[in-house]
Design a protein around this motif. Sequence first.
Motif, PDB file in Angstrom:
ATOM      1  N   ILE A  41       0.842  -1.201   0.000  1.00  0.00           N
ATOM      2  CA  ILE A  41       0.000   0.000   0.000  1.00  0.00           C
ATOM      3  C   ILE A  41       0.875   1.248   0.000  1.00  0.00           C
ATOM      4  O   ILE A  41       0.655   2.194  -0.764  1.00  0.00           O
ATOM      5  N   LEU A  42       1.885   1.220   0.839  1.00  0.00           N
ATOM      6  CA  LEU A  42       2.782   2.368   0.952  1.00  0.00           C
ATOM      7  C   LEU A  42       3.403   2.707  -0.397  1.00  0.00           C
ATOM      8  O   LEU A  42       3.418   3.864  -0.825  1.00  0.00           O
ATOM      9  N   LYS A  43       3.901   1.667  -1.076  1.00  0.00           N
ATOM     10  CA  LYS A  43       4.580   1.898  -2.355  1.00  0.00           C
ATOM     11  C   LYS A  43       3.639   2.433  -3.429  1.00  0.00           C
ATOM     12  O   LYS A  43       3.990   3.313  -4.197  1.00  0.00           O
ATOM     13  N   THR A  44       2.432   1.859  -3.456  1.00  0.00           N
ATOM     14  CA  THR A  44       1.542   2.222  -4.573  1.00  0.00           C
ATOM     15  C   THR A  44       0.745   3.498  -4.304  1.00  0.00           C
ATOM     16  O   THR A  44       0.393   4.210  -5.243  1.00  0.00           O
ATOM     17  N   ALA A  45       0.470   3.792  -3.042  1.00  0.00           N
ATOM     18  CA  ALA A  45      -0.409   4.944  -2.775  1.00  0.00           C
ATOM     19  C   ALA A  45       0.371   6.239  -2.572  1.00  0.00           C
ATOM     20  O   ALA A  45      -0.208   7.320  -2.504  1.00  0.00           O
ATOM     21  N   GLN A  46       1.688   6.128  -2.485  1.00  0.00           N
ATOM     22  CA  GLN A  46       2.475   7.316  -2.156  1.00  0.00           C
ATOM     23  C   GLN A  46       2.732   8.203  -3.381  1.00  0.00           C
ATOM     24  O   GLN A  46       3.097   7.709  -4.438  1.00  0.00           O
ATOM     25  N   THR A  47       2.491   9.500  -3.212  1.00  0.00           N
ATOM     26  CA  THR A  47       2.896  10.440  -4.266  1.00  0.00           C
ATOM     27  C   THR A  47       3.974  11.374  -3.727  1.00  0.00           C
ATOM     28  O   THR A  47       4.667  12.036  -4.495  1.00  0.00           O
ATOM     29  N   GLY A  48       4.059  11.469  -2.415  1.00  0.00           N
ATOM     30  CA  GLY A  48       5.025  12.378  -1.805  1.00  0.00           C
ATOM     31  C   GLY A  48       4.445  13.746  -1.522  1.00  0.00           C
ATOM     32  O   GLY A  48       5.090  14.592  -0.909  1.00  0.00           O
ATOM     33  N   ASP A  49       3.212  13.995  -1.990  1.00  0.00           N
ATOM     34  CA  ASP A  49       2.575  15.284  -1.712  1.00  0.00           C
ATOM     35  C   ASP A  49       1.674  15.168  -0.489  1.00  0.00           C
ATOM     36  O   ASP A  49       1.271  14.066  -0.103  1.00  0.00           O
ATOM     37  N   ILE A  50       1.329  16.305   0.086  1.00  0.00           N
ATOM     38  CA  ILE A  50       0.440  16.279   1.245  1.00  0.00           C
ATOM     39  C   ILE A  50      -0.892  15.655   0.859  1.00  0.00           C
ATOM     40  O   ILE A  50      -1.347  15.769  -0.280  1.00  0.00           O
ATOM     41  N   GLY A  51      -1.494  14.956   1.852  1.00  0.00           N
ATOM     42  CA  GLY A  51      -2.793  14.334   1.604  1.00  0.00           C
ATOM     43  C   GLY A  51      -2.720  12.910   1.090  1.00  0.00           C
ATOM     44  O   GLY A  51      -3.716  12.369   0.626  1.00  0.00           O
ATOM     45  N   ASP A  52      -1.542  12.286   1.173  1.00  0.00           N
ATOM     46  CA  ASP A  52      -1.412  10.914   0.691  1.00  0.00           C
ATOM     47  C   ASP A  52      -2.185   9.922   1.554  1.00  0.00           C
ATOM     48  O   ASP A  52      -2.525   8.838   1.094  1.00  0.00           O
TER      49      ASP A  52
END
Lengths: 408, 112
Positions: B77-88
């Motif tokens: 989940i961490l790898k796929t849902a992360q964009t690095g922007d606020i609100g992840d």
Amino acid sequence: MDPTALNSGDTAWMLTSTALVMLMTVPGVALYYGGLVKKENVLNTLFMSLIAFSITSVIWVIYAYQLAFGTDVGGLIGNGANLFFSGISSTTLAPLAPTIPITIYAAFELVFAAITVALISGAVVGRMKFKAWLAFVPLWITIVYVPISHWVWGGGWLAKLGALDFAGGTVVHLDCGIAALVLCIYLGSRKDIRLLPHNLGYSVIGAALLWFGWFGFNAGSALAAGGLASSAFLATNTATAAGMISWMIIDIIKTGKPTVLGAITGAVCGLVAITPACGYVTVTGALIIGFATSFFSYYAMTWLKPRFGYDDSLDVFAVHGISGLWGALATGLFAAPFINSLGVGLFYGNPMQMVWQLIDIGTVVVWSGGWTLVLAYVLDKTIGLRVEQEEENEGLDITLHEESGYRI
Amino acid sequence: MKEITAIIRPDKLEVVKNALQEIKCNGVTVTEVKGRGRQLGVTESYRGRDYKVDLLPKTRLEIIVNDKDADDVIDTILKTAQTGDIGDGKIFISPVEDVVRIRTGERGEKAV
Ligand SMILES: Nc1ncnc2c1ncn2[C@@H]1O[C@H](COP(=O)(O)OP(=O)(O)OP(=O)(O)O)[C@@H](O)[C@H]1O
Ligand SMILES: [Mg+2]
């Protein structure tokens, strides 16, 4: 060409114009307003415009047209002959536009009446009883719209005086804007007065349909297919575009970002402001009228409204009242005799025109404001004007219509 | 057993779901939710007035897994849902006492 014989070009244009203006209400105004409300009120908001169109359509052919545009009686009202259109044949020509049949003239005037009352709904959405609206529409058309349209367009006293209103700056827009203001003040504020559009895309489509249909509204008001209609057409488009651009500039100055709602609001303000002027002014006049109008309406929305605290839900007064007022004044300033020999404005050496415009404006404000207040009072004491607080909270689609706009 | 509750961006649902399927994590409950984090939402501006919209649409995944699979699922989940922007979003992990598979009546790890 015989000016009192049926002209097929004129007739074709008026048939087209009438259908164009119909599109402004159904679905133009309906969508424009519908997108701006919360999603629990979308159907109620659409419905107010739809039913206003139908009610007006029915009373118009029975008696309202005959009173508004029948043979003038003392400058005040039409004589009311030919109720139900009895005695009128398909070849009877319109006395006030003798190159087209009276039936299409009546239909053209009908779609104006319908949009005028439908526009008022924007001020009261989210809290007015639908039953009260069903009663308000025919009463308001009969008591407020019919006399005013007779005075200005039906050969009544304001027309004789010399007031200029090509397509309805006062008859339609100032008229509905004032009524909207009075009705929303009488109803009182909603609990939640935020303007958070649930589907701004609807409003963009609605505004685009308004713009498109407005070519019928304004260029159709020439009542003939010719140079004057063409001139009004170009003036209309010019002022509308200028209104959109100037609103966007205001947005950028005030908040740093251009907004889509601002852009379409500016366009509608441009359309409203050019309405009384379109058949009298030059392209330069149209540019100035359209560019300036967004400033006035923006000010009314962001300063006047919070200052006085009335809850005009969708800013009908700021858009139609204020831009209509500016358009009516601007007509008196910019009317150019070489565009239309009937109109000579202040800038072309006729200061008296401003007096006629002011009398027209004052009359409409008093008549519309006064009678709308009386109607609101009477309906409030009989049917009741406002929904229960619970219904308002839950939304009117479910509570008044047992339907919901979205099942997703 | 662990319950992994992930609040993610709605537009990340497809990739997260697909990645979970690849690691053979099939069972999942998805709900559309609204929430706010530290920034308290965003500001919207209509006709010259600003409105704070503090509840933003998010998607919530609830996944119950055996203890040994938990880290894998969380990583995915961490790898796929992360964009690095606020609100992840966030992932919450909590213990689960028991699970019952209704069709068979199985309980515990077998039922997951
Ligand atoms: N402490 C919390 N409790 C419950 N739900 C939370 C909590 N923090 C975040 N959420 C949920 O996660 C969603 C996304 O949160 P978000 O990623 O914005 O958290 P954040 O702490 O603000 O981190 P970031 O700085 O990365 O934005 C929220 O809308 C909310 O639904
Ligand atoms: Mg956050």
